[in-house]
Design a protein around this motif. Structure first.
Motif, PDB file in Angstrom:
ATOM      1  N   GLU A 117       0.859  -1.185   0.000  1.00  0.00           N
ATOM      2  CA  GLU A 117       0.000   0.000   0.000  1.00  0.00           C
ATOM      3  C   GLU A 117       0.896   1.236   0.000  1.00  0.00           C
ATOM      4  O   GLU A 117       1.870   1.308   0.750  1.00  0.00           O
ATOM      5  CB  GLU A 117      -0.914   0.015   1.226  1.00  0.00           C
TER       6      GLU A 117
ATOM      7  N   PRO B   9      -4.118   6.494   1.774  1.00  0.00           N
ATOM      8  CA  PRO B   9      -3.846   5.455   0.757  1.00  0.00           C
ATOM      9  C   PRO B   9      -4.292   5.919  -0.631  1.00  0.00           C
ATOM     10  O   PRO B   9      -5.419   6.378  -0.819  1.00  0.00           O
ATOM     11  CB  PRO B   9      -4.690   4.271   1.228  1.00  0.00           C
TER      12      PRO B   9
ATOM     13  N   THR C 122      -3.089   0.557  -3.961  1.00  0.00           N
ATOM     14  CA  THR C 122      -2.878  -0.750  -3.330  1.00  0.00           C
ATOM     15  C   THR C 122      -2.554  -1.764  -4.419  1.00  0.00           C
ATOM     16  O   THR C 122      -3.051  -1.678  -5.545  1.00  0.00           O
ATOM     17  CB  THR C 122      -4.126  -1.214  -2.563  1.00  0.00           C
TER      18      THR C 122
ATOM     19  N   CYS D 210      -8.530   5.845  -4.746  1.00  0.00           N
ATOM     20  CA  CYS D 210      -7.454   4.904  -4.420  1.00  0.00           C
ATOM     21  C   CYS D 210      -7.384   3.886  -5.561  1.00  0.00           C
ATOM     22  O   CYS D 210      -8.321   3.108  -5.761  1.00  0.00           O
ATOM     23  CB  CYS D 210      -7.714   4.202  -3.090  1.00  0.00           C
TER      24      CYS D 210
ATOM     25  N   ARG E   1      -6.204   0.628  -7.694  1.00  0.00           N
ATOM     26  CA  ARG E   1      -5.941  -0.763  -7.308  1.00  0.00           C
ATOM     27  C   ARG E   1      -5.256  -1.497  -8.450  1.00  0.00           C
ATOM     28  O   ARG E   1      -5.583  -1.288  -9.617  1.00  0.00           O
ATOM     29  CB  ARG E   1      -7.243  -1.478  -6.935  1.00  0.00           C
TER      30      ARG E   1
END
Length: 240
Positions: free
Chosen positions: A19, A26, A29, A87, A89
């Motif tokens: 992360e 954050p 990730t 965030c 991914r």
């Protein structure tokens, strides 16, 4: 047969997560799952283990060097606009598709989920000769001097036409011109049904079609059955 040769390879997932934050928030990730041979008691298993450990580390470095700057830019843009903080991914997964007769085949696939738009899928195919411990070239599944590339491209074109006539898939208008240019002999893996080969996302079809994949059945059109593969392998300094 060499002492370290294997008929099958037993593996379990090796998982890793990272992360990254900006100002303690954050923004990106990443999760990775790659195969780990168990037990890694012979030189072939150890070589394959090192190969996928390197792939795991390389993918996490890619996330940090290339995706993190994009994630930070998206975070600051949202912060300036008082919008919800995004965030991003990223994930890397694998699927074993064939494991018998001294051949072990799989694909690894990454997925990047951006702030907006469709996820980006990237696939890589690997087929290993468990006798020598090196990847097998696609050409090894066909008789010498056979025009296997033309065979596979013809199969793909016929499948595309059938899919479009049935209305189940949609390809780019220029797919006939790009099919040969986008073909990569490294983009293949074995399945129980036959040899599967694929094209990158967006190469010949829109995002909705994902990664176009086609399968040449065993025992037809000059394709060797897996047990008949003569063992043509690439050497370490040619490895992908």
């Amino acid at each position: 047969m060499a002492r370290d040769s294997l008929a099958e390879l037993h593996t379990e997932p090796f998982a890793a997560e990272r992360e990254w934050t900006v100002e303690d928030i954050p923004v990106l990730t990443a999760s990775v799952a790659v195969p780990r041979p168990v037990p890694a008691a012979d030189r072939v298993s150890r070589r394959i283990h090192r190969y996928y450990q390197l792939q795991c580390r390389s993918y996490l470095r890619y996330c940090e060097r290339w995706l993190l700057p994009q994630a930070e830019a998206a975070y600051r843009e949202a912060l300036a606009a008082s919008a919800p903080l995004p965030c991003l991914r990223a994930e890397l997964r694998y699927q074993v598709t064939y494991n018998q007769g001294g051949l072990w085949s799989l694909y690894t696939q990454s997925r990047e989920t951006p702030v907006s738009g469709p996820s980006l899928l990237t696939r890589r195919g690997d087929t290993w000769d468990l006798n020598g411990g090196y990847p097998v070239e696609l050409s090894a599944f066909f008789p010498p001097r056979s025009n296997w590339k033309k065979l596979l491209l013809t199969l793909a074109a016929e499948d595309i036409l059938r899919q479009e006539r049935a209305g189940v898939s949609q390809y780019r208008e220029d797919w006939r011109r790009t099919l040969r240019r986008q073909f990569n002999a490294q983009n293949y893996y074995l399945t129980a049904e036959g040899l599967a080969f694929f094209f990158p996302m967006y190469a010949i079809a829109p995002a909705a079609e994902g990664i176009p994949t086609f399968t040449l059945p065993y025992g037809t059109n000059l394709l060797h059955l897996p047990e008949e593969v003569p063992g043509e392998m690439i050497t370490p300094n040619q490895s992908r």
